[in-house]
Design a protein around this motif. Structure first.
Motif, short mmCIF file in Angstrom:
data_model
loop_
_atom_site.label_atom_id
_atom_site.label_comp_id
_atom_site.label_asym_id
_atom_site.label_seq_id
_atom_site.Cartn_x
_atom_site.Cartn_y
_atom_site.Cartn_z
N ASP A 50 13.92 -2.26 16.86
CA ASP A 50 13.17 -0.99 16.86
C ASP A 50 12.18 -0.95 15.70
O ASP A 50 11.87 -1.97 15.08
N SER A 51 11.72 0.24 15.39
CA SER A 51 10.62 0.37 14.43
C SER A 51 11.09 0.52 12.99
O SER A 51 10.43 1.17 12.19
N ASP B 157 7.73 -5.98 6.55
CA ASP B 157 6.68 -5.08 6.08
C ASP B 157 6.49 -5.18 4.57
O ASP B 157 5.41 -4.97 4.07
#
Ligand code: GLN
Length: 268
Positions: free
Chosen positions: A11-12, A63
């Motif tokens: 997922d995110s 990220d």
């Protein structure tokens, strides 16, 4: 055989990698990952954090990457491994954000001195060079003027940065880099500036861990990734009290070890 560390969620979630805590983990820099993870969770944002030890492949899909401080020997070994892997280079090419502390910052620059004083090539992800100077090791509280960071969403004001430093090398920022702030107390880069920023890569001499003592810096890094709309304000009353205590102590040199050692020597 070394296990390949990787993310398990699809997922995110914000993906954070702590690089080489087995080599670069002095002065509690590992706490930076904890601070980032908690500040995301408190806002209801999913986070996935993995650690990658030296020798293991570095996933390039995260990220945010964290590189800590370390001693001269492990610093050289970490550089060799990072260079061999190229995972961090690929991640930066894709726009990942990096926070590199002390030895981490030195490694990510163009060159740095090893324990013998010989010049070693860094990774070239930060436009700076670290050199050996004829000055004592910089050890003590480090306090800056109001710091700034420009993310892809714009300028973020960070207020003064506080922490402590312990390094022999001094870092000369290159023409394409910015610094975080000027130094008010302590040494920082050594030229009156503190920290080096090249694109999405941020280096600093601040230990503490830096993000526990400077939550606005933590939030600026997170905002870079999730955008300002996701950054629900948090109650930082307690940490702000601690910050002002530290800032006053640094200004009054209450915590500067060199001064207290001098005082001890004078008395004996
Ligand atoms: N070994 C480096 C120096 O002394 C970095 C030290 C550190 O990461 N604290 O300059």
């Amino acid at each position: 055989m070394t296990q390949t560390p990787n993310f398990t969620r699809t997922d995110s979630a914000v993906r954070i990698v702590s690089l080489y805590p087995d080599l670069l983990g002095t002065y509690g820099d590992g706490g930076n990952a904890l601070v980032l993870s908690r500040r995301l969770e408190w806002r209801g944002i999913a986070v996935e954090h993995i650690t990658v030890d030296a020798g293991a492949p570095i996933p390039d899909s995260a990220d945010l990457y964290l590189v800590g401080g370390g001693e001269d020997g492990p610093q050289v070994q970490a550089t060799r491994e990072l260079d061999r892997s190229q995972g961090l280079h690929r991640a930066v090419d894709k726009g990942a954000v990096v926070l590199a502390i002390c030895a981490g910052m030195q490694i990510l620059g163009h060159r740095f001195p090893d324990a013998t004083g010989a010049t070693r090539d860094g990774l070239g992800l930060l436009d700076c060079e670290t050199v050996r100077v004829d000055r004592p090791r910089a050890v003590g509280e480090l306090l800056t003027t109001d710091a700034k960071l420009t993310t892809r969403h714009g300028l973020v004001e960070l207020g003064p940065l506080t922490g402590f430093e312990n390094h022999a090398g001094r870092t000369v920022p290159g023409p394409t880099s910015l610094s975080l702030a000027s130094v008010e107390v302590g040494e920082g880069n050594g030229d009156g500036s503190e920290g080096v920023i090249t694109g999405t890569v941020v280096g600093t001499y601040l230990h503490g861990p830096a993000l526990a003592r400077n939550p606005r810096l933590a939030d600026a890094l997170l905002e870079w990734i999730v955008g300002p709309n996701a950054m629900t304000p948090l109650n930082d009353t307690d940490v702000n009290e601690l910050r002002s205590e530290r800032i006053h102590a640094a200004r009054d040199h209450e915590l500067a070890p060199r001064r207290s050692w001098r005082d001890v020597l004078k008395r004996s």
